[in-house]
Design a protein around this motif. Sequence first.
Motif, mmCIF file in Angstrom:
data_model
loop_
_atom_site.group_PDB
_atom_site.id
_atom_site.type_symbol
_atom_site.label_atom_id
_atom_site.label_comp_id
_atom_site.label_asym_id
_atom_site.label_seq_id
_atom_site.Cartn_x
_atom_site.Cartn_y
_atom_site.Cartn_z
ATOM 1 N N ALA A 24 0.816 -1.219 0.000
ATOM 2 C CA ALA A 24 0.000 0.000 0.000
ATOM 3 C C ALA A 24 0.846 1.264 0.000
ATOM 4 O O ALA A 24 0.309 2.375 0.021
ATOM 5 C CB ALA A 24 -0.938 -0.004 1.204
ATOM 6 N N GLY A 25 2.173 1.095 0.010
ATOM 7 C CA GLY A 25 3.057 2.253 -0.006
ATOM 8 C C GLY A 25 3.182 2.954 1.329
ATOM 9 O O GLY A 25 3.650 4.087 1.399
ATOM 10 N N LYS A 26 2.811 2.261 2.407
ATOM 11 C CA LYS A 26 2.870 2.871 3.743
ATOM 12 C C LYS A 26 4.220 2.667 4.420
ATOM 13 O O LYS A 26 4.474 3.250 5.469
ATOM 14 C CB LYS A 26 1.763 2.283 4.631
ATOM 15 N N ILE A 27 5.068 1.832 3.835
ATOM 16 C CA ILE A 27 6.387 1.546 4.399
ATOM 17 C C ILE A 27 7.442 1.822 3.332
ATOM 18 O O ILE A 27 7.353 1.293 2.213
ATOM 19 C CB ILE A 27 6.485 0.078 4.873
ATOM 20 N N ASN A 28 8.418 2.635 3.689
ATOM 21 C CA ASN A 28 9.501 2.950 2.766
ATOM 22 C C ASN A 28 10.567 1.855 2.850
ATOM 23 O O ASN A 28 11.717 2.090 3.203
ATOM 24 C CB ASN A 28 10.104 4.319 3.093
ATOM 25 N N GLY A 29 10.117 0.636 2.558
ATOM 26 C CA GLY A 29 10.993 -0.521 2.650
ATOM 27 C C GLY A 29 10.411 -1.668 1.861
ATOM 28 O O GLY A 29 9.260 -1.619 1.405
ATOM 29 N N GLN A 30 11.209 -2.707 1.718
ATOM 30 C CA GLN A 30 10.790 -3.877 0.956
ATOM 31 C C GLN A 30 11.251 -5.133 1.675
ATOM 32 O O GLN A 30 12.401 -5.211 2.116
ATOM 33 C CB GLN A 30 11.395 -3.825 -0.443
ATOM 34 N N ILE A 31 10.363 -6.115 1.796
ATOM 35 C CA ILE A 31 10.736 -7.384 2.411
ATOM 36 C C ILE A 31 11.538 -8.195 1.401
ATOM 37 O O ILE A 31 11.027 -8.562 0.339
ATOM 38 C CB ILE A 31 9.503 -8.176 2.875
ATOM 39 N N GLU A 32 12.789 -8.451 1.732
ATOM 40 C CA GLU A 32 13.681 -9.190 0.840
ATOM 41 C C GLU A 32 13.673 -10.687 1.127
ATOM 42 O O GLU A 32 13.931 -11.497 0.236
ATOM 43 C CB GLU A 32 15.122 -8.669 0.999
ATOM 44 N N LEU A 33 13.389 -11.044 2.380
ATOM 45 C CA LEU A 33 13.513 -12.444 2.783
ATOM 46 C C LEU A 33 12.621 -12.728 3.978
ATOM 47 O O LEU A 33 12.539 -11.917 4.903
ATOM 48 C CB LEU A 33 14.975 -12.745 3.146
ATOM 49 N N VAL A 34 11.966 -13.889 3.956
ATOM 50 C CA VAL A 34 11.219 -14.385 5.112
ATOM 51 C C VAL A 34 11.851 -15.702 5.536
ATOM 52 O O VAL A 34 11.985 -16.628 4.734
ATOM 53 C CB VAL A 34 9.727 -14.583 4.783
ATOM 54 N N VAL A 35 12.253 -15.753 6.800
ATOM 55 C CA VAL A 35 12.904 -16.940 7.346
ATOM 56 C C VAL A 35 11.994 -17.577 8.396
ATOM 57 O O VAL A 35 11.463 -16.880 9.259
ATOM 58 C CB VAL A 35 14.256 -16.585 7.996
ATOM 59 N N SER A 36 11.817 -18.880 8.307
ATOM 60 C CA SER A 36 11.041 -19.617 9.317
ATOM 61 C C SER A 36 11.893 -20.734 9.900
ATOM 62 O O SER A 36 12.746 -21.305 9.214
ATOM 63 C CB SER A 36 9.776 -20.214 8.699
ATOM 64 N N ASN A 37 11.652 -21.029 11.169
ATOM 65 C CA ASN A 37 12.305 -22.185 11.787
ATOM 66 C C ASN A 37 11.404 -23.416 11.737
ATOM 67 O O ASN A 37 11.735 -24.451 12.294
ATOM 68 C CB ASN A 37 12.708 -21.866 13.230
#
Length: 197
Positions: A24-37
């Motif tokens: 939605a453009g509310k965060i000046n960032g981008q998720i590059e990676l999701v890590v799960s255990n």
Amino acid sequence: MLKIAVMISGGGTDLQSIIDACQAGKINGQIELVVSNRQKAYGLERAQKAGIETAVVKKNDALIVSMFKERQIDLVVLAGYLAILTDELIDAYPNQIINIHPSLIPSFCGAGMYGMHVHEAVLNRGVKVSGATVHFVSREIDGGPIIKQVACDISDLDKAEDIQARVLEIEHQILPEVVGLYCDGRIQIENGRVKVI
């Protein structure tokens, strides 16, 4: 635009709140990676549907640090990550790791206080107000500087699952909000206390 890594263990609803805010453009960032255990964490599917790289890593924070460094991660978000980070990972990202906790720290936090255990303890103690806390991660479990807290009345509830659902609504509001503030450079720590500028 900051590069974000999110660590999860379960369904990933907190992760979804960040994905939605980014889209939605509310965060000046981008998720590059999701890590799960956990291999079967549904949050991995949420990430894949959003076109985000995923990885399953169990009890190997050295590998996680390597993966983060390789991707030049700026911010690490623990979004329902049910494991204690090693000092190696915490020290690699000082004041760059935030966690969402389902109570009003310093109540109902620390070793053993995670997930449904928190809500069951809250219910058994008979408290009338609970909520969620976003805080920086330090070597002390749930002991890092508090960024944001929001409370809710739970006096009408008599099941831990209902408390969890009400608190989760708060989590979905404040976690993406704090991620956005961090990415905008609006969070400062002075004398162990967080100020939003």
